[in-house]
Design a protein around this motif. Sequence first.
Motif, PDB file in Angstrom:
ATOM      1  N   ALA A 212       1.173   4.181  -2.928  1.00  0.00           N
ATOM      2  CA  ALA A 212       0.905   5.595  -2.631  1.00  0.00           C
ATOM      3  C   ALA A 212       1.939   6.502  -3.276  1.00  0.00           C
ATOM      4  CB  ALA A 212       0.872   5.816  -1.123  1.00  0.00           C
TER       5      ALA A 212
ATOM      6  N   ASN B 223      -4.523   4.419  -7.694  1.00  0.00           N
ATOM      7  CA  ASN B 223      -3.596   3.964  -6.664  1.00  0.00           C
ATOM      8  C   ASN B 223      -4.283   3.822  -5.310  1.00  0.00           C
ATOM      9  OD1 ASN B 223      -1.647   3.868  -8.576  1.00  0.00           O
ATOM     10  ND2 ASN B 223      -0.558   5.674  -7.895  1.00  0.00           N
TER      11      ASN B 223
ATOM     12  N   GLY C 172       0.811  -1.211   0.000  1.00  0.00           N
ATOM     13  CA  GLY C 172       0.000   0.000   0.000  1.00  0.00           C
ATOM     14  C   GLY C 172       0.843   1.259   0.000  1.00  0.00           C
ATOM     15  N   ARG C 173       1.918   1.270   0.769  1.00  0.00           N
ATOM     16  CA  ARG C 173       2.805   2.442   0.825  1.00  0.00           C
ATOM     17  C   ARG C 173       3.547   2.624  -0.499  1.00  0.00           C
ATOM     18  NH1 ARG C 173      -0.062   4.780   2.880  1.00  0.00           N
ATOM     19  NH2 ARG C 173       1.292   6.503   2.444  1.00  0.00           N
TER      20      ARG C 173
ATOM     21  N   GLN D  28      -4.543   0.526  -3.043  1.00  0.00           N
ATOM     22  CA  GLN D  28      -4.165   0.532  -1.629  1.00  0.00           C
ATOM     23  C   GLN D  28      -5.265  -0.084  -0.763  1.00  0.00           C
ATOM     24  OE1 GLN D  28      -2.378   4.252  -0.057  1.00  0.00           O
ATOM     25  NE2 GLN D  28      -2.532   4.923  -2.180  1.00  0.00           N
TER      26      GLN D  28
ATOM     27  N   SER E 193      -4.813  -3.340   1.497  1.00  0.00           N
ATOM     28  CA  SER E 193      -5.181  -3.337   2.918  1.00  0.00           C
ATOM     29  C   SER E 193      -6.110  -4.501   3.241  1.00  0.00           C
ATOM     30  CB  SER E 193      -5.887  -2.029   3.285  1.00  0.00           C
ATOM     31  OG  SER E 193      -5.043  -0.941   3.113  1.00  0.00           O
TER      32      SER E 193
ATOM     33  N   SER F 250      -4.465   5.050   3.860  1.00  0.00           N
ATOM     34  CA  SER F 250      -4.845   5.256   2.462  1.00  0.00           C
ATOM     35  C   SER F 250      -6.076   6.128   2.246  1.00  0.00           C
ATOM     36  CB  SER F 250      -5.060   3.908   1.767  1.00  0.00           C
ATOM     37  OG  SER F 250      -6.155   3.222   2.337  1.00  0.00           O
TER      38      SER F 250
END
Length: 187
Positions: A93, A111, A89-90, A115, A119, A153
């Motif tokens: 981002a 995006n 997820g990071r 994310q 998650s 997110s």
Amino acid sequence: MSKQRSDPGWRPVIRLLPKMFIPFVGMRSMATQPSALVALRMLSLYVALAIVPVWAVAIVIVADLDQAQSVGMSVAFAVAAGVVSVAVGRMLAARVGYRSAEAFAHSYPRNMMFQLVASGMAALAGFVLMVLSASLWPYAVGFAFTCVGLALSIPTAGRLAREQQTADKTGSSIDVVTVLMENQLFR
């Protein structure tokens, strides 16, 4: 580009909350939103609300299972899946395009949706491991990591301000909130 618009906050999403609980009506309302920001906030609320009732299902399932796998090992795998989901997820981002309003309008929502999926993978992995171990602990761990991923997110005012700072640092002239308010979600 038109004049800068202010962030409407979560009020439009809360106003649409009753519709969100009616199958197909809520999803249609989200998909036809003229504002990508409101639609993304609705989507993130859907995901956050969807993982909570799974607890009832998990409790019923665990009550009927015999332990087949070590609880400790299942929790360890749930932690690993959670760490991977938050890390993915990071990474997603960071892949937002700021070179133009159109690039941002396409990349940011896409995006953010990825994310949300990343998650949710922590909760899904925790659920599978819960069934294998006949213990609620793996789902609890996956649920916690999903909550962390969601918190990182969802498009809060603070996150949008950080996106604006990043856009400014790259030399972009876009206004993040204006772009999201004036564009729909792309399909």
